[in-house]
Design a protein around this motif. Structure first.
Motif, PDB file in Angstrom:
ATOM      1  N   SER A 227       0.846  -1.186   0.000  1.00 22.74           N
ATOM      2  CA  SER A 227       0.000   0.000   0.000  1.00 22.74           C
ATOM      3  C   SER A 227       0.887   1.243   0.000  1.00 22.74           C
ATOM      4  O   SER A 227       1.974   1.241   0.577  1.00 22.74           O
TER       5      SER A 227
ATOM      6  N   ILE B 196      -4.622   6.726   0.953  1.00 24.02           N
ATOM      7  CA  ILE B 196      -3.944   5.440   0.832  1.00 24.02           C
ATOM      8  C   ILE B 196      -4.301   4.847  -0.518  1.00 24.02           C
ATOM      9  O   ILE B 196      -5.481   4.795  -0.889  1.00 24.02           O
TER      10      ILE B 196
ATOM     11  N   GLY C 271      -4.293   1.387  -2.162  1.00 23.34           N
ATOM     12  CA  GLY C 271      -4.134  -0.003  -1.771  1.00 23.34           C
ATOM     13  C   GLY C 271      -4.971  -0.317  -0.547  1.00 23.34           C
ATOM     14  O   GLY C 271      -5.857   0.447  -0.164  1.00 23.34           O
ATOM     15  N   SER C 272      -4.673  -1.434   0.069  1.00 22.94           N
ATOM     16  CA  SER C 272      -5.467  -1.950   1.179  1.00 22.94           C
ATOM     17  C   SER C 272      -5.195  -1.201   2.481  1.00 22.94           C
ATOM     18  O   SER C 272      -4.045  -1.088   2.913  1.00 22.94           O
ATOM     19  N   TYR C 273      -6.257  -0.734   3.110  1.00 19.10           N
ATOM     20  CA  TYR C 273      -6.149  -0.095   4.424  1.00 19.10           C
ATOM     21  C   TYR C 273      -5.741  -1.117   5.480  1.00 19.10           C
ATOM     22  O   TYR C 273      -4.882  -0.848   6.329  1.00 19.10           O
TER      23      TYR C 273
END
Length: 196
Positions: free
Chosen positions: A125, A167, A169-171
């Protein structure tokens, strides 16, 4: 909901990872083993995350009979340099100043082990901080809990709420457990159990 999972061991003391797994509806036992987190020179940050997660999994070689073991490691990298957990307040202040107004990368490596099958993966991320003042950093060091976190901050606490601009991408990857990829991997392992 995942069916047919064997008993799950989460090899982590991180309350963030424990909460994420619980929120996914996965019943688990938290078991900790001390592991030397040194890694060979020359590895890229994403390789380091997987390498350390693999070392953590290897520590469960005898413990894991009949259980599915999940291990993970999260790396914060700025311009390719790894920012680990801070040694003290001065180190944390230095890291947070270096991240101010910048984009950095967060990698989490995950290893799953069940019987003779092992699967490892990483997620990446991009995290963007606004510029911060020294007064804000000092406040966070006083009231926050940066000392057990890579890069000296937690995306889910005060710092994440007021400093993180966005962000990509994945949190949950930034929190320490990429739940989207983990869910898919757990379903694959559940399929193996069902076939067995």
């Amino acid at each position: 909901m995942i069916q047919n999972l064997p008993p799950v061991i989460l090899a982590s003391k991180s309350p963030r990872r424990q909460q994420l797994l619980a929120d996914m509806g996965i019943s688990y036992q938290s078991v900790l083993k001390e592991v030397d987190e040194q890694f060979p020179a020359g590895l890229q940050p994403h390789e380091v995350a997987v390498y350390i997660a693999g070392k953590k999994a290897a520590a469960f070689a005898e413990h894991s009979a009949g259980s599915l073991v999940i291990t993970s490691d999260t790396i914060v990298a700025l311009d390719g340099a790894i920012l680990g957990k801070p040694a003290d307040a001065a180190d944390a202040s230095r890291m947070l100043n270096s991240l101010s107004g910048r984009m950095h990368e967060v990698y989490t490596g995950v290893t799953l082990v069940y019987q003779d099958k092992t699967e490892s993966f990483t997620d990446r991320s991009e995290v963007y901080f606004r510029r911060v003042s020294q007064a804000e950093i000092d406040y966070y060091l006083a009231v926050g809990q940066p000392y057990d976190k890579a890069g000296s901050y937690g995306v889910q606490d005060w710092w994440g709420l007021v400093v993180v601009e966005r962000i990509n991408g994945s949190y949950t990857n930034v929190m320490g457990l990429p739940t989207e990829k983990l869910y898919a991997a757990l379903n694959r392992f559940a399929g193996i159990v069902q076939q067995g």
